[in-house]
Motif scaffolding. Sequence first.
Motif, PDB file in Angstrom:
ATOM      1  N   VAL A   1      13.170  -7.811   5.679  1.00  0.00           N
ATOM      2  CA  VAL A   1      12.130  -7.652   4.652  1.00  0.00           C
ATOM      3  C   VAL A   1      12.594  -6.650   3.601  1.00  0.00           C
ATOM      4  O   VAL A   1      12.964  -5.513   3.929  1.00  0.00           O
ATOM      5  N   TYR A   2      12.582  -7.080   2.351  1.00  0.00           N
ATOM      6  CA  TYR A   2      12.896  -6.202   1.217  1.00  0.00           C
ATOM      7  C   TYR A   2      11.580  -5.729   0.620  1.00  0.00           C
ATOM      8  O   TYR A   2      10.681  -6.538   0.375  1.00  0.00           O
ATOM      9  N   HIS A   3      11.481  -4.408   0.366  1.00  0.00           N
ATOM     10  CA  HIS A   3      10.288  -3.868  -0.290  1.00  0.00           C
ATOM     11  C   HIS A   3      10.647  -3.565  -1.727  1.00  0.00           C
ATOM     12  O   HIS A   3      11.387  -2.623  -1.991  1.00  0.00           O
TER      13      HIS A   3
ATOM     14  N   ARG B   1      -0.986  -3.882 -11.657  1.00  0.00           N
ATOM     15  CA  ARG B   1       0.381  -4.407 -11.579  1.00  0.00           C
ATOM     16  C   ARG B   1       0.878  -4.365 -10.131  1.00  0.00           C
ATOM     17  O   ARG B   1       0.361  -3.594  -9.312  1.00  0.00           O
ATOM     18  N   VAL B   2       1.885  -5.181  -9.858  1.00  0.00           N
ATOM     19  CA  VAL B   2       2.451  -5.184  -8.516  1.00  0.00           C
ATOM     20  C   VAL B   2       3.176  -3.858  -8.293  1.00  0.00           C
ATOM     21  O   VAL B   2       4.087  -3.502  -9.047  1.00  0.00           O
ATOM     22  N   ALA B   3       2.756  -3.118  -7.281  1.00  0.00           N
ATOM     23  CA  ALA B   3       3.399  -1.833  -6.967  1.00  0.00           C
ATOM     24  C   ALA B   3       4.453  -2.020  -5.886  1.00  0.00           C
ATOM     25  O   ALA B   3       5.466  -1.341  -5.875  1.00  0.00           O
ATOM     26  N   ARG B   4       4.196  -2.967  -4.974  1.00  0.00           N
ATOM     27  CA  ARG B   4       5.144  -3.210  -3.874  1.00  0.00           C
ATOM     28  C   ARG B   4       5.052  -4.667  -3.448  1.00  0.00           C
ATOM     29  O   ARG B   4       3.983  -5.158  -3.112  1.00  0.00           O
ATOM     30  N   LEU B   5       6.193  -5.326  -3.528  1.00  0.00           N
ATOM     31  CA  LEU B   5       6.270  -6.736  -3.143  1.00  0.00           C
ATOM     32  C   LEU B   5       7.183  -6.834  -1.924  1.00  0.00           C
ATOM     33  O   LEU B   5       8.309  -6.343  -1.956  1.00  0.00           O
ATOM     34  N   ALA B   6       6.683  -7.465  -0.849  1.00  0.00           N
ATOM     35  CA  ALA B   6       7.526  -7.673   0.333  1.00  0.00           C
ATOM     36  C   ALA B   6       8.149  -9.064   0.229  1.00  0.00           C
ATOM     37  O   ALA B   6       7.431 -10.059   0.105  1.00  0.00           O
ATOM     38  N   VAL B   7       9.474  -9.118   0.243  1.00  0.00           N
ATOM     39  CA  VAL B   7      10.176 -10.398   0.208  1.00  0.00           C
ATOM     40  C   VAL B   7      10.860 -10.567   1.561  1.00  0.00           C
ATOM     41  O   VAL B   7      11.739  -9.777   1.918  1.00  0.00           O
TER      42      VAL B   7
ATOM     43  N   LEU C   1       1.974  -6.204  -1.416  1.00  0.00           N
ATOM     44  CA  LEU C   1       1.400  -5.236  -0.477  1.00  0.00           C
ATOM     45  C   LEU C   1       0.505  -4.220  -1.161  1.00  0.00           C
ATOM     46  O   LEU C   1      -0.460  -3.741  -0.564  1.00  0.00           O
ATOM     47  N   ASP C   2       0.886  -3.838  -2.397  1.00  0.00           N
ATOM     48  CA  ASP C   2       0.152  -2.792  -3.120  1.00  0.00           C
ATOM     49  C   ASP C   2       0.107  -3.109  -4.591  1.00  0.00           C
ATOM     50  O   ASP C   2       1.047  -3.695  -5.116  1.00  0.00           O
ATOM     51  N   ARG C   3      -0.963  -2.634  -5.228  1.00  0.00           N
ATOM     52  CA  ARG C   3      -1.044  -2.763  -6.680  1.00  0.00           C
ATOM     53  C   ARG C   3      -1.233  -1.386  -7.295  1.00  0.00           C
ATOM     54  O   ARG C   3      -1.741  -0.466  -6.661  1.00  0.00           O
ATOM     55  N   THR C   4      -0.832  -1.252  -8.574  1.00  0.00           N
ATOM     56  CA  THR C   4      -1.008   0.015  -9.279  1.00  0.00           C
ATOM     57  C   THR C   4      -2.447   0.109  -9.789  1.00  0.00           C
ATOM     58  O   THR C   4      -3.222  -0.856  -9.690  1.00  0.00           O
TER      59      THR C   4
END
Length: 461
Positions: free
Chosen positions: A374-376, A362-368, A355-358
């Motif tokens: 849904v886990y953030h 880098r991955v800032a927020r991954l939705a699983v 969802l977001d990158r730094t």
Amino acid sequence: MRRISARNQRIVLPGLVLAVICLMSVLIGGCAGPKRTPPVETEPLPDFAPVVGTPTLLGVGLLENEKSLEISVNGPALVLDGHGGNRLARLDGPGTVVCTRSGGQVTWRVGSQKGTTGTLVLQPVDPGHRVLQGKSAYRGGFLVIPTPGGSGLTLVNNLDLESYLRGVVPWEIGRHGRDKFTALEAQAVAARTYTISHLGTRKSRGFDVYASVQDQVYKGSADEDPLCNSAVESTAGLVLRFENEEIEAYYSACCGGVSSNIEEVWARGGRPYLISRPDSPGEGKEAYCATSRHFDWRESWTAGRLEEIMQKTLPEYVDYITQPGRSEWAGPVFSPRDGSSSASRPGRLRNLEILDRTTSGRVARLAVTTDAGVYHVRGDRVRWVLKPSSGNPFILRSALFEVELVRDGERLVEVATRGRGYGHGIGLCQTGALAMAERGKSVREILSHYYPGSTLDRVGR
Ligand SMILES: [Zn+2]
């Protein structure tokens, strides 16, 4: 982790234990004691001179909650009561002390002598001798204490900071040739600074630092490296400071070409010297760490295998991130699918989406998305959620990655991540530092590249 400024640094050992160590030092020539850092002056490099003065003492936690401990020494030594400093026994040559826990005390045996004490110190009379445990040898002495909150014993290696660093530098950056010497020096300064800024943070456990990746890998004196020892000696007492405090000198193996802003990857406040920057000689130039075998990597899972891994890692993430001090940083953690869904039972894996990158990418927020909802997953913790199937490495190499999903119709079949770098990417990049050294960069240039705005200062006179 809590910051302790060098000015307020306190040694974790009980005062009387320190008194015992100090007494031992007097016996063996020169009083050591807990160092109070004097005012410092900025000193330009490369004007090195080893620091002469009282050493910083620290306790390194080697083992915790052991049922019994067999500790040895390879020369004459004293066995002392760690609290009162009384001599319990004397070893006239190599010997072994066996310790067990009895209630809140340590029961000890040396040959035919035995007794019980609150805490026990084993200290060689001659600092040239070593204390031994298992197959490892250590400079300094041992402290045995009842494990706080446990039923066993904790083994602590008490020694001075410079001796400790000899057992850290080769394990943290590796063994290299003289052409990379300034990188070894940079590693020695970073490890010294890290240690000073973390003194006291493990106080409740009875020591200062772990001997593992939780702090810095330390393996004692048996396998020191002559060139790493030279790097410790040539930088003796030099630390990095920002506004008169030792900096949080984090480092990692390979930044993948760009370092991290600390506050974007960990639930921590920002630091002006731990910021995202390209790890290269200039714009458009190849990264210093591009030759690392971890610069490009790929990790894949069958959907079933990742689903199996996540049954454990997603609930672990929720437990970890909802702790005080982290939850505000993390934001929303879990959105349940319906009233009967629980974050502790993820169920079938349905989707992954970045969802977001730094700032550094880098991955800032991954939705699983799973059957449960849904886990953030936030920041560097994505590495703990996406654990490699093989268990090696233990967590995903870095958070600098893309996700590739293979589906059969609606059904997820395979998940892959394609990424760069190894580690959190905060502060010094070890493979980048080695490449800078090889290109003739000085230790000062290396450190100011990775910790911009910090200054090299000297502690302890
Ligand atoms: Zn790098």
